[in-house]
Design a protein around this motif. Structure first.
Motif, PDB file in Angstrom:
ATOM      1  N   CYS A 286      42.956  32.621  51.152  1.00 29.80           N
ATOM      2  CA  CYS A 286      42.469  33.800  51.854  1.00 29.80           C
ATOM      3  C   CYS A 286      41.065  33.501  52.383  1.00 29.80           C
ATOM      4  O   CYS A 286      40.223  32.971  51.661  1.00 29.80           O
TER       5      CYS A 286
ATOM      6  N   LEU B 128      39.058  35.864  53.940  1.00 28.45           N
ATOM      7  CA  LEU B 128      38.440  37.147  54.279  1.00 28.45           C
ATOM      8  C   LEU B 128      37.032  37.276  53.712  1.00 28.45           C
ATOM      9  O   LEU B 128      36.137  37.809  54.362  1.00 28.45           O
ATOM     10  N   CYS B 129      36.850  36.795  52.500  1.00 26.70           N
ATOM     11  CA  CYS B 129      35.502  36.902  51.936  1.00 26.70           C
ATOM     12  C   CYS B 129      35.066  35.552  51.390  1.00 26.70           C
ATOM     13  O   CYS B 129      35.838  34.595  51.350  1.00 26.70           O
TER      14      CYS B 129
ATOM     15  N   HIS C 209      34.676  34.350  48.602  1.00 20.06           N
ATOM     16  CA  HIS C 209      35.355  33.725  47.464  1.00 20.06           C
ATOM     17  C   HIS C 209      36.361  32.681  47.938  1.00 20.06           C
ATOM     18  O   HIS C 209      36.671  31.745  47.194  1.00 20.06           O
ATOM     19  N   TYR C 210      36.907  32.858  49.130  1.00 22.86           N
ATOM     20  CA  TYR C 210      37.932  31.941  49.666  1.00 22.86           C
ATOM     21  C   TYR C 210      38.978  31.626  48.597  1.00 22.86           C
ATOM     22  O   TYR C 210      39.248  30.454  48.282  1.00 22.86           O
ATOM     23  N   CYS C 211      39.567  32.654  48.023  1.00 25.50           N
ATOM     24  CA  CYS C 211      40.535  32.457  46.932  1.00 25.50           C
ATOM     25  C   CYS C 211      41.681  31.542  47.363  1.00 25.50           C
ATOM     26  O   CYS C 211      42.241  31.710  48.461  1.00 25.50           O
TER      27      CYS C 211
ATOM     28  N   ILE D 203      45.370  31.027  46.391  1.00 28.50           N
ATOM     29  CA  ILE D 203      46.310  31.901  45.686  1.00 28.50           C
ATOM     30  C   ILE D 203      47.678  31.213  45.614  1.00 28.50           C
ATOM     31  O   ILE D 203      48.292  30.923  46.647  1.00 28.50           O
TER      32      ILE D 203
ATOM     33  N   GLY E 203      44.796  37.582  44.808  1.00 26.98           N
ATOM     34  CA  GLY E 203      43.387  37.214  44.934  1.00 26.98           C
ATOM     35  C   GLY E 203      42.517  37.975  43.948  1.00 26.98           C
ATOM     36  O   GLY E 203      42.977  38.907  43.268  1.00 26.98           O
ATOM     37  N   ARG E 204      41.257  37.594  43.880  1.00 30.05           N
ATOM     38  CA  ARG E 204      40.345  38.203  42.906  1.00 30.05           C
ATOM     39  C   ARG E 204      40.197  39.703  43.109  1.00 30.05           C
ATOM     40  O   ARG E 204      39.903  40.435  42.175  1.00 30.05           O
ATOM     41  N   CYS E 205      40.375  40.163  44.339  1.00 31.86           N
ATOM     42  CA  CYS E 205      40.242  41.598  44.617  1.00 31.86           C
ATOM     43  C   CYS E 205      41.435  42.401  44.119  1.00 31.86           C
ATOM     44  O   CYS E 205      41.364  43.620  44.014  1.00 31.86           O
TER      45      CYS E 205
ATOM     46  N   ARG F 173      45.412  41.456  47.567  1.00 38.53           N
ATOM     47  CA  ARG F 173      46.011  40.496  48.511  1.00 38.53           C
ATOM     48  C   ARG F 173      46.911  39.567  47.706  1.00 38.53           C
ATOM     49  O   ARG F 173      46.454  38.903  46.763  1.00 38.53           O
TER      50      ARG F 173
ATOM     51  N   ASN G  80      36.091  43.034  46.117  1.00 32.09           N
ATOM     52  CA  ASN G  80      36.023  41.591  45.890  1.00 32.09           C
ATOM     53  C   ASN G  80      34.912  41.212  44.917  1.00 32.09           C
ATOM     54  O   ASN G  80      34.815  40.065  44.503  1.00 32.09           O
TER      55      ASN G  80
ATOM     56  N   ILE H  63      37.950  44.204  51.871  1.00 33.93           N
ATOM     57  CA  ILE H  63      39.280  43.929  51.321  1.00 33.93           C
ATOM     58  C   ILE H  63      40.361  44.800  51.983  1.00 33.93           C
ATOM     59  O   ILE H  63      41.540  44.569  51.752  1.00 33.93           O
TER      60      ILE H  63
HETATM   61  S1  SF4 Z   1      38.640  38.232  46.735  1.00 32.70           S
HETATM   62 FE1  SF4 Z   1      40.307  39.089  47.979  1.00 32.70          FE
HETATM   63  S2  SF4 Z   1      39.416  39.224  50.043  1.00 32.70           S
HETATM   64 FE2  SF4 Z   1      38.126  37.775  48.884  1.00 32.70          FE
HETATM   65  S3  SF4 Z   1      38.999  35.748  49.334  1.00 32.70           S
HETATM   66 FE3  SF4 Z   1      39.933  36.529  47.415  1.00 32.70          FE
HETATM   67  S4  SF4 Z   1      41.851  37.472  48.094  1.00 32.70           S
HETATM   68 FE4  SF4 Z   1      40.550  37.283  49.898  1.00 32.70          FE
END
Ligand code: SF4
Length: 373
Positions: free
Chosen positions: A31, A33-34, A36-38, A40, A46-48, A51, A116, A168
């Motif tokens: 991901c 989006l933020c 963290h660049y999770c 997955i 993801g951490r949030c 997602r 997030n 998120i």
């Molecule tokens: S915390 Fe959520 S929004 Fe941020 S990178 Fe991980 S999955 Fe994506």
């Protein structure tokens, strides 16, 4: 569950057989989006917590059939908050807080569940934490068109993406922002500033104003209290200032954690030198919440000392928040010191024009000259 944006598929981990694998866990995605660049795995989140990677298994030949003709699963990221909202309200724009953007107007404000970051002191934890901690996502189904129609019907001048963390729910934010602008409404983002640069680039021409948290000025605080990093937030702040959105900054002052005068001075200097002295700085009073219940609300004297530091460092607009009736809620002319706009809580007594009545200096911001004025 809707398809997510801003992600990419990843190859299987080292050591696995990419073409023959049928293990959905190896259908990884990243991901973007933020910050963290999770990464997955298939079936993961993801951490949030909002997602999710639900791999598809395409037909033979699409993703590399193995010797038996079976295709390897391919990761596919979805959002659980693309079409539902957990909180919707008609708020004064001052509540975001934005004091220099369309003052005196109402803003249609909404947010989904999830965040997030994992701030120990979260003041909105009942919205932000359940997805990551309990796997629970609640909300009412909606669409961008519905949200904009509701905003118009309620007399709002803008739409605000707020309450939890709009990053998120990027897909809902982006599409609602497009619809809002098409309908003549302004758009506001209230955020922790931990977006990725790619996410910010997507938002550049969709958002008019932002209030961004600068929660502290040390990496230690962001790591230990928020599960995040300071550096991406500073990058976001610099980027927003460069992009030209109207920007205001908020710091929640927590006794013993981020109220050191030297640290506050460093923050004030950063705002002055890298964002500009006209960027308002909101210093907000902490109340014990979520996991940080072992300390008292911020003493008023601490907030007032922080206010002085901001002014000593040359910031033109420093405000105290969660302090109803305090004189530091009001706006004064930075050139001559005359009272420009008095506030009582979230109510602004609007001035007659965007210029100081005493010296004529123009007040920075957007919308001081409204038709009502
Ligand atoms: S915390 Fe959520 S929004 Fe941020 S990178 Fe991980 S999955 Fe994506």
């Amino acid at each position: 569950m809707l398809d997510a944006r801003l992600w990419k598929p990843l190859p299987p981990p080292d050591g696995s057989d990419a073409t023959a694998s049928s293990d959905a866990k190896e259908a990884r995605v990243q991901c973007r989006l933020c910050s963290h660049y999770c990464i997955i795995p298939g079936g993961g989140t993801g951490r949030c917590g909002v997602r999710v990677n639900r791999p598809d298994t395409p037909g033979p030949g699409v993703a590399g059939p193995d010797v038996t003709g079976n295709a390897a699963p391919v990761g596919r990221l979805f959002t659980l908050v693309g079409d539902n909202v957990a909180a919707v309200n008609l708020d004064p724009v001052e509540k975001k807080p934005l004091f220099h953007f369309m003052p005196g107007t109402l803003t249609w404000s909404f947010g989904t569940m999830g965040c997030n970051l994992a701030c120990s002191f979260c003041q909105n934890w009942s919205l932000s934490r359940p997805p990551a901690e309990e796997g629970v996502v609640r909300g009412q189904r909606t669409t961008p068109a519905t949200l904009v129609a509701e905003a118009k019907a309620n007399g709002a001048a803008s739409v605000s993406f707020t309450y939890s963390e709009p990053t998120i729910f990027f897909e809902l934010m982006a599409d609602t922002a497009d619809a809002a602008r098409a309908a003549g409404l302004a758009t506001i983002m209230v955020s922790n500033g931990f977006q990725s640069p790619e996410c910010l680039a997507e938002l550049e021409h969709r958002i008019d104003a932002a209030n961004i948290d600068l929660k502290a000025f040390t990496e230690h605080f962001y790591a230990t209290q928020c599960g995040a990093r300071l550096k991406p937030v500073l990058h976001t702040l610099r980027t927003i200032a460069r992009m030209g959105w109207w920007l205001e900054v908020t710091t929640l002052l927590i006794p013993g954690l981020n109220d050191d005068p030297d640290e506050l001075r460093d923050m004030a200097r950063f705002i002055r030198d890298e964002l500009g002295p006209d960027v308002p700085w909101h210093l907000s009073r902490f109340h014990p919440a979520y996991r940080l219940t072992d300390r008292p609300p911020t003493p008023p004297a601490t907030l007032e000392r922080a206010w002085e530091i901001g002014r000593e460092e040359g910031l033109h607009f420093v405000y105290l928040g969660n302090m109803p009736g305090h004189p530091a809620e009001s706006t004064h002319c930075p050139a001559c010191g005359a009272l420009f706009a008095r506030r009582d809580g979230f109510h602004t007594h609007l001035p007659a024009s965007s210029r100081c009545v005493r010296c004529g200096a123009a007040m920075p911001g957007v919308g001081w000259d409204t038709p009502e004025n």
